[in-house]
Design a protein around this motif. Structure first.
Motif, PDB file in Angstrom:
ATOM      1  N   GLU A 190      31.578 -17.956  28.193  1.00  0.00           N
ATOM      2  CA  GLU A 190      30.611 -16.973  27.668  1.00  0.00           C
ATOM      3  C   GLU A 190      30.470 -17.078  26.144  1.00  0.00           C
ATOM      4  O   GLU A 190      29.366 -16.971  25.615  1.00  0.00           O
ATOM      5  N   TYR A 191      31.583 -17.273  25.436  1.00  0.00           N
ATOM      6  CA  TYR A 191      31.473 -17.463  23.981  1.00  0.00           C
ATOM      7  C   TYR A 191      30.625 -18.708  23.690  1.00  0.00           C
ATOM      8  O   TYR A 191      29.744 -18.693  22.842  1.00  0.00           O
ATOM      9  N   PHE A 192      30.919 -19.767  24.402  1.00  0.00           N
ATOM     10  CA  PHE A 192      30.228 -21.043  24.185  1.00  0.00           C
ATOM     11  C   PHE A 192      28.728 -20.879  24.449  1.00  0.00           C
ATOM     12  O   PHE A 192      27.880 -21.235  23.628  1.00  0.00           O
ATOM     13  N   LEU A 193      28.392 -20.299  25.600  1.00  0.00           N
ATOM     14  CA  LEU A 193      26.983 -20.151  25.976  1.00  0.00           C
ATOM     15  C   LEU A 193      26.256 -19.151  25.075  1.00  0.00           C
ATOM     16  O   LEU A 193      25.061 -19.316  24.794  1.00  0.00           O
ATOM     17  N   ALA A 194      26.968 -18.135  24.611  1.00  0.00           N
ATOM     18  CA  ALA A 194      26.333 -17.154  23.710  1.00  0.00           C
ATOM     19  C   ALA A 194      25.937 -17.843  22.398  1.00  0.00           C
ATOM     20  O   ALA A 194      24.878 -17.563  21.836  1.00  0.00           O
ATOM     21  N   LEU A 195      26.788 -18.748  21.929  1.00  0.00           N
ATOM     22  CA  LEU A 195      26.437 -19.491  20.709  1.00  0.00           C
ATOM     23  C   LEU A 195      25.216 -20.368  20.957  1.00  0.00           C
ATOM     24  O   LEU A 195      24.252 -20.358  20.186  1.00  0.00           O
ATOM     25  N   GLN A 196      25.247 -21.114  22.042  1.00  0.00           N
ATOM     26  CA  GLN A 196      24.102 -21.981  22.371  1.00  0.00           C
ATOM     27  C   GLN A 196      22.829 -21.162  22.530  1.00  0.00           C
ATOM     28  O   GLN A 196      21.772 -21.524  22.023  1.00  0.00           O
ATOM     29  N   GLY A 197      22.945 -20.046  23.235  1.00  0.00           N
ATOM     30  CA  GLY A 197      21.784 -19.197  23.503  1.00  0.00           C
ATOM     31  C   GLY A 197      21.188 -18.620  22.225  1.00  0.00           C
ATOM     32  O   GLY A 197      20.006 -18.294  22.173  1.00  0.00           O
ATOM     33  N   ALA A 198      22.014 -18.485  21.190  1.00  0.00           N
ATOM     34  CA  ALA A 198      21.527 -17.921  19.929  1.00  0.00           C
ATOM     35  C   ALA A 198      20.917 -19.011  19.036  1.00  0.00           C
ATOM     36  O   ALA A 198      20.501 -18.721  17.915  1.00  0.00           O
TER      37      ALA A 198
END
Ligand SMILES: C[S@@+](CC[C@H](N)C(=O)[O-])C[C@H]1O[C@@H](n2cnc3c(N)ncnc32)[C@H](O)[C@@H]1O
Length: 243
Positions: free
Chosen positions: A195-203
């Motif tokens: 989730e941390y990883f994807l939240a960064l990508q998503g931002a």
């Protein structure tokens, strides 16, 4: 009484205990978190910096001392901000009392955003990461450390004895967790590593680096302490670059 990250550190006992523990020569911050943060941040000469959860401004003062062009610190705790203001008075620092969730940040203003051990108090990391992305110039970096998700999954447990074990449970149940800590009770938020990883990508960040707080033998005075710290990962680090 249960507090959140936004008001936990304004309690006298919590505030004093935090800085007493943080200041110990062999604190986890000193031997496990700071060395990795330092590697990830690299030289700051000429950079405009943003710090989410700037605390008492100690790190801001260090970075300005190393030639950072400016320092913009955000923290919800009045006690933290008061000390930061005193310490950074007369420097190129702007300090704002506010929450990561509610604060407006200036657009495209920072070369490097950092956040040390503050974002595991945030429920909606996606919107905070998006806010950080907007505040960075193109190519700017976001360097963050959080409590490791293996720990935050099942926070409130006592590990007793030299070979006591930690239980990892409810790992994929992200959301609030409570813990007795520093003489108070606080709510943190568990997010999985993914989730941390994807939240960064998503931002809008390209994730450039992921680190854990793997101990370095030379930072420990004894083999025993080194082996103790080699058992459980305490911190997770991520670096994103605004693309
Ligand atoms: C564990 S301290 C870390 C302080 C500093 N970065 C350090 O490494 O010593 C977490 C800091 O984040 C702040 N904080 C936690 N949640 C916050 C939120 N939602 N908005 C603003 N500040 C918050 C707290 O007030 C506290 O100063």
């Amino acid at each position: 009484m249960l507090h959140t990250g936004k008001n936990f550190f304004d309690q006298e006992e919590v505030f004093n205990t935090y800085w007493r523990q943080r200041g110990r020569e062999l604190s986890a911050n000193a031997v496990l978190e700071e060395p990795v943060i330092e590697e990830l941040i690299g030289p700051v000469q000429g950079l405009a910096l943003l710090d989410l959860g700037c605390g008492n401004g100690q790190y801001g003062a260090e970075l300005l001392g190393r030639g950072a062009k400016s320092f913009f610190g955000v923290d919800a705790a009045q006690k933290m901000l008061e000390q930061a203001q005193e310490r950074l008075h007369g420097t190129e620092a702007t300090l704002v009392r506010g929450t990561f969730e509610e604060i407006d940040l200036p657009a495209e203003s920072f070369d490097l955003a950092l956040s040390r051990l503050a974002l595991h108090y945030v429920e909606d990391i996606c919107s905070v990461f998006a806010k950080v992305a907007k505040s960075l110039v193109k190519g700017g970096r976001f360097v963050l450390s959080v409590e490791h998700p293996l720990l935050t999954s099942s926070l409130d447990q006592e590990i007793t004895g030299p070979r006591g074990s930690m239980v990892v449970d409810d790992y994929f149940v992200s959301g609030p967790r409570e813990i007795e800590w520093l003489g108070g009770r606080v709510q943190k938020f568990h997010h999985t590593l993914e989730e941390y990883f994807l939240a960064l990508q998503g931002a809008g960040f390209q994730v450039e680096m992921l680190r854990e707080s793997k101990p370095k033998r030379e930072l420990f005075p004894t083999e025993e302490e080194f082996l103790r710290r080699s058992r459980i990962p305490l911190f997770l680090f991520l670096v994103g670059r605004k693309s």
